[in-house]
Each structure stands twice: as C-alpha cells, then as structure tokens.
Design a protein around this motif. Structure first.
Motif, PDB file in Angstrom:
ATOM      1  N   ILE A 206      35.903 -30.638  77.951  1.00 24.47           N
ATOM      2  CA  ILE A 206      37.359 -30.671  78.163  1.00 24.47           C
ATOM      3  C   ILE A 206      37.848 -29.321  78.677  1.00 24.47           C
ATOM      4  N   LEU A 207      37.400 -28.244  78.027  1.00 28.25           N
ATOM      5  CA  LEU A 207      37.833 -26.905  78.431  1.00 28.25           C
ATOM      6  C   LEU A 207      37.368 -26.584  79.856  1.00 28.25           C
TER       7      LEU A 207
ATOM      8  N   GLU B  45      31.299 -30.675  69.810  1.00 29.78           N
ATOM      9  CA  GLU B  45      31.153 -29.384  70.496  1.00 29.78           C
ATOM     10  C   GLU B  45      30.969 -29.601  71.999  1.00 29.78           C
ATOM     11  N   HIS B  46      30.110 -30.569  72.342  1.00 28.05           N
ATOM     12  CA  HIS B  46      29.853 -30.863  73.751  1.00 28.05           C
ATOM     13  C   HIS B  46      31.130 -31.325  74.449  1.00 28.05           C
TER      14      HIS B  46
ATOM     15  N   ARG C 124      21.278 -40.196  55.934  1.00 29.49           N
ATOM     16  CA  ARG C 124      21.739 -40.844  57.158  1.00 29.49           C
ATOM     17  C   ARG C 124      23.150 -40.371  57.497  1.00 29.49           C
ATOM     18  N   THR C 125      23.987 -40.260  56.473  1.00 31.00           N
ATOM     19  CA  THR C 125      25.354 -39.785  56.676  1.00 31.00           C
ATOM     20  C   THR C 125      25.366 -38.345  57.170  1.00 31.00           C
ATOM     21  N   GLN C 126      24.513 -37.504  56.567  1.00 38.16           N
ATOM     22  CA  GLN C 126      24.421 -36.106  56.996  1.00 38.16           C
ATOM     23  C   GLN C 126      23.988 -36.007  58.456  1.00 38.16           C
ATOM     24  N   GLU C 127      23.038 -36.849  58.842  1.00 37.50           N
ATOM     25  CA  GLU C 127      22.558 -36.846  60.221  1.00 37.50           C
ATOM     26  C   GLU C 127      23.660 -37.289  61.175  1.00 37.50           C
ATOM     27  N   GLN C 128      24.437 -38.301  60.759  1.00 37.10           N
ATOM     28  CA  GLN C 128      25.538 -38.765  61.598  1.00 37.10           C
ATOM     29  C   GLN C 128      26.595 -37.680  61.764  1.00 37.10           C
ATOM     30  N   ILE C 129      26.881 -36.967  60.671  1.00 36.11           N
ATOM     31  CA  ILE C 129      27.849 -35.868  60.738  1.00 36.11           C
ATOM     32  C   ILE C 129      27.351 -34.785  61.682  1.00 36.11           C
ATOM     33  N   SER C 130      26.044 -34.494  61.604  1.00 36.23           N
ATOM     34  CA  SER C 130      25.458 -33.479  62.470  1.00 36.23           C
ATOM     35  C   SER C 130      25.543 -33.902  63.937  1.00 36.23           C
TER      36      SER C 130
END
Length: 345
Positions: free
Chosen positions: A172-173, A166-167, A153-159
């Motif tokens: 912002i750019l 990134e989005h 679950r933690t790995q999925e949240q990090i992903s």
C-alpha cells in the motif's frame, strides 16, 4: 430467644471441631486409601492425558483423557510400550526421556508430535516426572500430555496473517509513494485534490478485499465504484460495461482501480463525460494465459486531438501498469480516446 440464637451460632463450631477430631483419629490406612481414591478420581476426570509407565517404557496406567485423545481404550494400551503413540521418526525421544528419568530428572513442557490410533498426528506438550517407590527408588515415570494442536495452528495462522499484513502494508505504501511521485499539478491545492482522489481509489478497492478476505476483487465491482458518479439508471446509460465476472488478485485490482479513476477523471474534464452526450464503453475479458484485457472507449465527447507529449495522467497509468508486467496503448481518435490495457491477474 437469645440463648437459642447463640446455640444456633455455636453449634456449627462444635460440629466442626468434632469433624476435625474424627479426621485426626481416622486410621492411617483408611486415610491413605481415601486420599488414593481422591487422587485416582482427579486423574480420571482430568482433561489432560495422564499415564504412567515403568522403566522399560511399558504403560501401567491410562486415564479417560488418554482414551479420548489417543483413541486406545485402557485395556488396549496398558501392558504395551508407550511407543504405541510415538511416530516412527520420533522413537529416539522415548529413549532420551527414559535415560533422563533414570537420572531422576523432570522434563517440563516438551513439545512434540504423537500419533492417534487412527494414524493421525497431534501436537502435545509433555511433562514427565520420575515415580519412586516407598524406599525412594525410581521405578517408572508419570506423563502428562496436553493436546496443543489447535493452539499451534492458531499461532501459525496469526504468524501468517502478521507476515501478510506486513506485506500488504508495504504494498500500500509503495502504491501511495508511486502515486505521489507520478502526480503533478499547477497549484498546491490542485495537487492535493489529485493525490487525494487517487488515494481514495486505493481505499475503495481495499474495502472490496475485506469482503473477499483478500482473495481479490471483481472487475465490474471495481468499475462501478470508480464510475459511480457517472452511472445512470434507465436504458440510455452513458456508461456501458461488458465482461464476464472476473476476480483479479489484489495487486492487479489496485492498479485497475487507480487506472479507471484516472480515465474517468480525464473523461470528466476533457473527454466524453465533459458534456451531456458523451458515452463510455468499458469491456474486459481474460485471456487463456491469465491476463486481463481491458478496453476503455469514449464516444460523443469533444473532438480529440492527439497530445504532443504525454500528460501526467497517461504517465500515471503507464507507471501503474508497467511494474506489473502489463502494457498500455492509447489511441487518440477524433471521436474519442481508446485505451487498451493488458495486465497479469
């Protein structure tokens, strides 16, 4: 005194030697029993599920961790098929595991899903090893299962956060690039000041996103940030804001921040905020279809005449709102500018 000290130092060594002597002379049966008891204690105290089964998949042992994690007491599990904890759509895994075990293969860190007694699912990492008898024949298998549900679950949240970061970075750019492309000025120093102010408006609203964990920002909070230099205490306020608490999503919030910055900057240079008597009324509401309706009204400033062509500020406002499917209307009244904005939130 020296003899006494030497005796104290040497005594443990003599005792250690005696212990080793007793250990060597320990009957093989007693030693095997002691080691078996030690191994059983290790298995029972393990935080990981450790179970065994025969080649028919029938459970033959079930440790405390298995009771805790799967919810079945040892008396409920032993003697029943291991499929007891395997979901219906994964029953084929057990057949494949038993086939490999009969071939003498070991299965390392196989990640799969298992089912608790209450019907809930957990993600586990399995290690399965063949169990042999005294003659070397494979008679069953031992399974070690580690609950990695939270880890996954933690790995999925990090992903998810990485993709979101990134989005947002690209967003912002893109906004900064649009600001630069839409900015014009008579000198490089003036252009630098214009761009800096507009980017600062973006930075201001981003600090609000952090507070709400990127849910968005509230309209009055955005307005107060951008109009802070012109807000006054007391009853005779130069800027009056009217509207219910309205939270808008980040993309729309960034656009509104830049627009309000631009309107305030223009008012300070040429409009109602350029003299001591001018006032501004900012009102907003949300329509039934989810659009934010914002109305900026200037009063009491220098007499206004409609420009013959659009200025860079007007182009920036339209260029900020249009990509979001919004609309901008400028009404250059003699008593002051009225700007109406509609944007999806």
């Amino acid at each position: 005194m020296q003899h006494l000290v030497l005796g104290l130092i040497l005594a443990p060594k003599r005792e250690s030697g005696l212990q080793r002597e007793l250990l060597v002379s320990e009957p093989a049966l007693e030693r095997a029993e002691r080691l078996a008891n030690l191994l059983a204690a290790i298995v029972e105290s393990s935080d990981d599920v450790i179970v065994s089964k025969n080649l028919d998949g029938i459970i033959t042992s079930w440790n405390k961790a298995a009771e805790r994690i799967f919810g079945y007491a040892a008396a409920e599990a032993i003697g029943r098929p291991i499929t007891l904890v395997i979901p219906e759509d994964r029953q084929s895994e057990e057949r494949q595991i038993l086939t490999r075990i009969r071939r003498g293969e070991r299965i390392d860190h196989f990640e799969t899903v298992r089912r608790r007694k209450d019907g809930s699912s957990i993600i586990v990492s399995l290690t399965v090893s063949p169990v042999k008898d005294a003659h070397g024949n494979i008679v069953g298998a031992s399974k070690i299962a580690r609950d990695i549900t939270e880890q996954k679950r933690t790995q999925e949240q990090i992903s998810i956060l990485a993709r979101e970061a990134e989005h947002r970075s690209k967003n912002i750019l893109a906004n900064v690039q649009a600001i630069i492309n839409l900015s014009r000025s008579d000198s490089s120093e003036s252009l630098k000041e214009v761009i800096s102010g507009r980017i600062q408006a973006l930075a201001n609203v981003h600090s609000l996103f952090v507070e709400t964990r990127w849910v968005g920002a509230e309209v009055s909070t955005i307005a107060k940030q951008e109009l802070a230099p012109y807000l006054q205490e007391g009853h005779d306020k130069r800027i009056v804001m009217e509207g219910l608490q309205t939270v808008i999503e980040p993309t729309a919030a960034q656009a509104i921040a830049v627009v309000l910055h631009e309107l305030a900057t223009n008012a300070a240079k040429y409009g109602a905020l350029s003299n001591a008597k001018g006032r501004i009324r900012l009102a907003w509401s949300r329509t039934e279809d989810g659009q934010l309706m914002l109305r900026w009204t200037e009063l009491g400033g220098p007499r206004v005449t409609a420009p013959e062509r659009k200025g860079f500020g007007s182009r920036l406002i339209e260029g900020t709102i249009a990509p979001l499917g919004g609309k901008v209307l400028f009404d250059w009244r003699a008593e002051g500018l009225v700007c109406e904005i509609a944007v999806a939130t």
